[in-house]
Write an enzyme that holds these catalytic residues in place. Structure first.
Site, short mmCIF file in Angstrom:
data_model
loop_
_atom_site.label_atom_id
_atom_site.label_comp_id
_atom_site.label_asym_id
_atom_site.label_seq_id
_atom_site.Cartn_x
_atom_site.Cartn_y
_atom_site.Cartn_z
CG ASP A 66 -35.07 -19.28 14.37
OD1 ASP A 66 -35.25 -18.37 14.11
OD2 ASP A 66 -36.37 -19.95 14.05
CG HIS A 73 -43.08 -14.63 13.53
ND1 HIS A 73 -44.48 -14.86 12.59
CD2 HIS A 73 -43.22 -15.44 14.17
CE1 HIS A 73 -43.33 -16.23 13.18
NE2 HIS A 73 -43.49 -16.38 14.41
CD GLU A 139 -41.53 -20.32 11.56
OE1 GLU A 139 -40.38 -20.46 11.66
OE2 GLU A 139 -42.52 -19.90 11.53
CD GLU A 141 -36.85 -17.70 10.79
OE1 GLU A 141 -35.40 -17.96 11.30
OE2 GLU A 141 -38.07 -18.58 11.43
CG ASP A 173 -37.38 -22.33 11.21
OD1 ASP A 173 -37.12 -23.69 11.28
OD2 ASP A 173 -38.00 -21.43 11.74
NE ARG A 177 -46.19 -22.30 11.06
CZ ARG A 177 -45.34 -21.79 11.74
NH1 ARG A 177 -44.79 -21.98 13.30
NH2 ARG A 177 -45.42 -20.89 11.09
CD GLN A 180 -44.54 -24.40 15.76
OE1 GLN A 180 -44.39 -24.08 14.71
NE2 GLN A 180 -44.10 -22.83 16.37
CE LYS A 193 -41.14 -23.43 14.73
NZ LYS A 193 -40.59 -22.71 13.93
CD GLU A 304 -46.90 -14.16 11.08
OE1 GLU A 304 -46.83 -12.85 11.03
OE2 GLU A 304 -45.76 -14.70 11.01
#
Lengths: 356, 356
Positions: A66, A73, A139, A141, A173, A177, A180, A193, A304
């Protein structure tokens, strides 16, 4: 042509074989070609209605990497986690920052996501929090699927990088949070993840994306020679993320962004990945990182969009900071031609409650 | 019994099958058992001299995870990279910190290591350094090989963790410290590690290690319930790292340490790895991280031994800060019984010059 269950062997054959297969399929399916068009029995034999098809993971993923290649970002994450005084880390503008992801938990679009359990930051002097993630996120992606790849110890030159990328998929993905944030220092994302990574069911080849090629963002400082490419291009691929809360019948769009904003191109990612001699194998996957754009309504994840849960957003009649049980996330990617589209299908997943 | 080229299918069968295979082999090979002992023709047919054997990677590694479970290593790295004011990060005593490694570049002992190229820190306002790594290092580790594993979304309980570990190997997690230091913020190690990871050629089962079980270090604070184990054990496995410089005919020992110092046990690593639902598959590998001990002569890598190149060490008649081209690194692990040893073979690799 595709005897095994996945495309890996075909991917290993390289671009000439891909081009031949594409030309053959296009010819067979074209309106000018009578063989299929004028033979209903043959059509019935060799075409299957999409509604009868169960989509499977098209590749066996050996390794999944990744990257972290949207500057927007990177800037937002830096701001959220380290504050306004720390901009993007100095290495970011010199190399495509990335990390190894978990290959075993790459799953096909439509597979349910069980809310992961894990540890989050302790408050004060208490033990860390343990339980279902309270900050479950998507996420938005895309990921490149590797073709022939390289032998261990033999880097792929940037000029040859494109021949090693079969095509792209849309990828979610999924990220916890809170897990993480607590685990990530000093070795990076891990259990936040590795519980699931969803991909869309078909791979759109770079050849099919050629009409949508566009200039990639100017790079400053100039990349080192091993990353300097003659043809510094991205593709114009509009992307959207939708959420369908369980209590609603319709999904609502929560962001609109585009693949073209990516700072480090997929070919630069591939050249960087192999410059130390690391070997890529057919079917390996490397993702872009969250594809946030420059606008406030083009951010690629809830971290975000809600600024780490500091504000709520409307999703239809509901409000969200992070994902709730029953929410379905739908990612789309579709290139718009003059009178045609090149679509990636959708990449979806519904959140199931954590195990008791 | 082992038709495919690797042990993965056998690993998936689980502990009862492993025990049966072990008992059968021990019986066939025992001095009391006449079938092989008294039949030279049969012995010639089914036994092969070790000198005629080429060792191959015994498993297909689906995913490889590297933990960071020696507190001595964590403390030394913290000191070297962040200074004396920052001890071990607060999360370290609450969970086994780890990251995903690269599976494609896991290689069998004896394979040469090509010095990787890559970027290192810029000095002042210049571009980053690019070229062959100037800080090539070994890391003395062991790795657990996963047995049956688990379905996505179904964590393995700590009480069952041992049944999912087939055995251990010795591992050299080759590291380019300059590449690693520059790339690693904020997503962790990547190209500084992914060029090669060597493992010893046979897997010693946990059953064979039972006589060497010993208490693991006391954990403070107490682990969360999902990591609390009744039987908190390590194994007493003496480990050594030797270097044979190209200009010398003999190897010299550069460190002596022991697996038993590891703070988070392999069973805790496994329970943690799956608590979020991440699936492990037969043949997956997870490593301990550098197994430094508490003594100055028990440090598991040159980064610690030379304090990031601040001092030199003697290797026979040569001096080293990091590895030079032509150096061979030999890792050994051997458990000492009363009148027998349980050895892991060696894990070796020789450094070849970087590509031009």
């Amino acid at each position: 042509m595709f005897p095994p269950e996945t495309l890996n062997m075909f991917l290993g054959l390289g671009r000439p074989a891909w081009k031949e297969a594409r030309a053959t399929l296009q010819k067979i399916l074209s309106a000018d070609e009578p063989v299929l068009r004028d033979n209903e029995a043959l059509r019935k034999n060799c075409l299957v209605p999409m509604s009868d098809v169960e989509m499977l993971l098209p590749i066996t993923v050996g390794d999944y990497t990744d990257f972290f290649c949207s500057v927007h970002h990177a800037r937002n994450c830096g701001f959220i986690f380290r504050g306004p005084q720390t901009p993007v880390n100095p290495n970011w503008f010199h190399l495509p920052v990335g990390y190894h992801g978990r290959a075993s938990s790459v799953i096909i679009s439509g597979t349910d996501i069980i809310r992961p359990r894990g540890q989050g930051h302790p408050t004060g002097s208490s033990q860390p929090y343990f339980g279902p993630s309270q900050k479950l996120d998507f996420e938005l992606e895309m990921a490149a699927i590797v073709g022939p790849g390289n032998e261990l110890g033999k880097p792929i030159d940037i000029a040859d990088a494109e021949d090693h990328i079969f095509g792209l998929v849309v990828m979610n993905d999924w990220s916890a949070r809170d897990i993480q944030a607590w685990e990530t220092i000093p070795l990076g994302p891990f259990l936040g993840k590795s519980f699931s990574t969803s991909v869309s069911p078909w791979i759109v080849t770079l050849d099919a994306l050629k009409p949508f090629a566009c200039e990639a963002p100017k790079q400053e400082p100039e990349p080192l020679p091993y990353l300097a490419e003659k043809n510094h291009i991205n593709y114009d691929i509009p992307l959207e993320a939708w959420i369908k809360p369980k209590e609603q019948s319709e999904a609502s769009v929560v962001t609109k962004t585009n693949f073209k904003h990516m700072y480090w191109t997929v070919t630069q990612q591939l050249a960087h990945h192999t410059v130390n001699g690391c070997n890529l194998r057919p079917g390996d996957m490397f993702a872009t990182g969250t594809l946030s754009g420059p606008e406030p309504d083009s951010l690629g994840c809830l971290l975000e969009i809600t600024w780490n849960g500091q504000k709520e957003i409307s999703v239809g009649n509901s409000i969200r900071k992070f994902l709730q049980d029953g929410d379905e996330v739908i990612l789309t990617a579709c290139c718009k031609g003059e009178d045609y589209n090149v679509g990636f299908g959708t990449c979806t997943g519904k959140i199931l409650p954590s195990l008791p």
